[in-house]
Design an enzyme around this catalytic site. Structure first.
Site, PDB file in Angstrom:
ATOM      1  N   HIS A   1       0.812  -1.213   0.000  1.00  0.00           N
ATOM      2  CA  HIS A   1       0.000   0.000   0.000  1.00  0.00           C
ATOM      3  C   HIS A   1       0.847   1.266   0.000  1.00  0.00           C
ATOM      4  CE1 HIS A   1      -2.975   2.772   2.287  1.00  0.00           C
ATOM      5  NE2 HIS A   1      -3.088   2.933   0.977  1.00  0.00           N
TER       6      HIS A   1
ATOM      7  N   GLU B   1       2.941   0.265   3.248  1.00  0.00           N
ATOM      8  CA  GLU B   1       2.506  -0.816   4.124  1.00  0.00           C
ATOM      9  C   GLU B   1       2.636  -2.140   3.377  1.00  0.00           C
ATOM     10  OE1 GLU B   1      -0.846   0.939   7.133  1.00  0.00           O
ATOM     11  OE2 GLU B   1      -1.463   0.698   5.040  1.00  0.00           O
TER      12      GLU B   1
END
Length: 285
Positions: A140, A152
């Protein structure tokens, strides 16, 4: 396994930004989108961004051309079959992502990393029932991807440890700061961010303060670089709303994550923020 070629699915704001991040780091990039107009817009974004870099003395004209040449637009998913890594960056819809990863699972090598740039959808659910689920992870980025340092790296229930470490090292190779997280609704950042947006929307709906005042006080008193409404406009109100809906559903309708009707109405009206020229602010002036 050495990574040399990266596929990016979706040439919108996030996909184009991710493609540029990868190309700047020397990777060959295949940027997939079925819409030629979206690919053309992405190419214009690459040109304008890299020209600014040249003007600021960050890169040479030759480096600009090399970076842009490393990005190849494609319109058929079959072109991604030989990629070492594929990053999906399409809208936050489970059915769409599941369909894409079902195709990738058949097309790509079993040792290729298949990564989703989802902000809230379960990696475990995306990978469920697919062959070699150990290679499917969340990855992410944050908007704008070329600027924001955090990524992430999300471990699904069946993500392999070796693949997790490869994805983590890949994020570092992109010059990002990876954070390893487990597959929970909203992961870390979007789970924490929901109250920031939702309470601002409730304050607006209750008539306590207007959009500009809420943004101003959060920046001046709270120390935020952007207020909650400026941030929604930049991210895209539709994307923000979809993320809230996903987190709300995955937490079994826990009240603190309940979506706002204000956001819902704006999405229905097509007032999505900067990308449409209007959102909580007017960008056509």
């Amino acid at each position: 396994m050495e990574i040399t070629t990266v596929g990016v699915i979706g040439a919108g704001t996030m996909g184009a930004g991710i493609a540029l991040v990868c190309s700047r780091r020397g990777y060959q990039v295949l940027l997939l989108d079925a819409n030629q107009a979206v690919l053309d817009k992405a190419n214009a974004y690459f040109t304008s961004t890299l020209e600014r870099d040249v003007a600021k003395g960050k890169i040479t004209e030759a480096q600009k051309e090399e970076t842009q040449k490393r990005i190849t637009p494609v319109s058929a998913m079959e072109r991604l079959g030989d990629c070492d890594v594929v990053i999906e960056a399409v809208p936050e819809r489970l059915d769409l992502k599941k369909s894409i990863f079902t195709s990738l699972a058949q097309l790509c090598r079993s040792d290729a990393l298949l990564l989703s740039n989802t902000s809230s959808i379960s990696i475990t659910e995306i990978a469920g029932g697919l062959p070699h689920p150990e290679r499917i992870l969340g990855f992410h980025f944050f908007n704008p991807a070329p600027v924001m340092p955090l990524v992430e790296v999300i471990r699904g229930m069946k993500s392999g440890e070796e693949e997790v470490q490869r994805a983590y090292r890949f994020a570092e190779a992109l010059g990002k700061v990876p954070v390893l997280v487990t597959d929970t609704p909203g992961f870390i950042v979007n789970r924490i961010a929901r109250p920031y947006y939702n309470e601002a929307l409730r304050i607006l709906g209750d008539g306590v303060a207007d959009v500009a005042k809420i943004d101003r006080i959060m920046k001046r008193a709270g120390g935020f670089k952007m207020g909650p409404f400026e941030l929604q406009d930049m991210i895209g109100i539709d994307i923000n709303f979809a993320t809230t809906e996903s987190v709300y559903s995955d937490f079994f309708q826990e009240g603190r994550f309940k979506p706002s009707r204000i956001q819902q109405r704006m999405v229905q009206a097509g007032s999505l923020g900067r990308k449409t020229g209007e959102g909580f602010y007017d960008y056509n002036k």
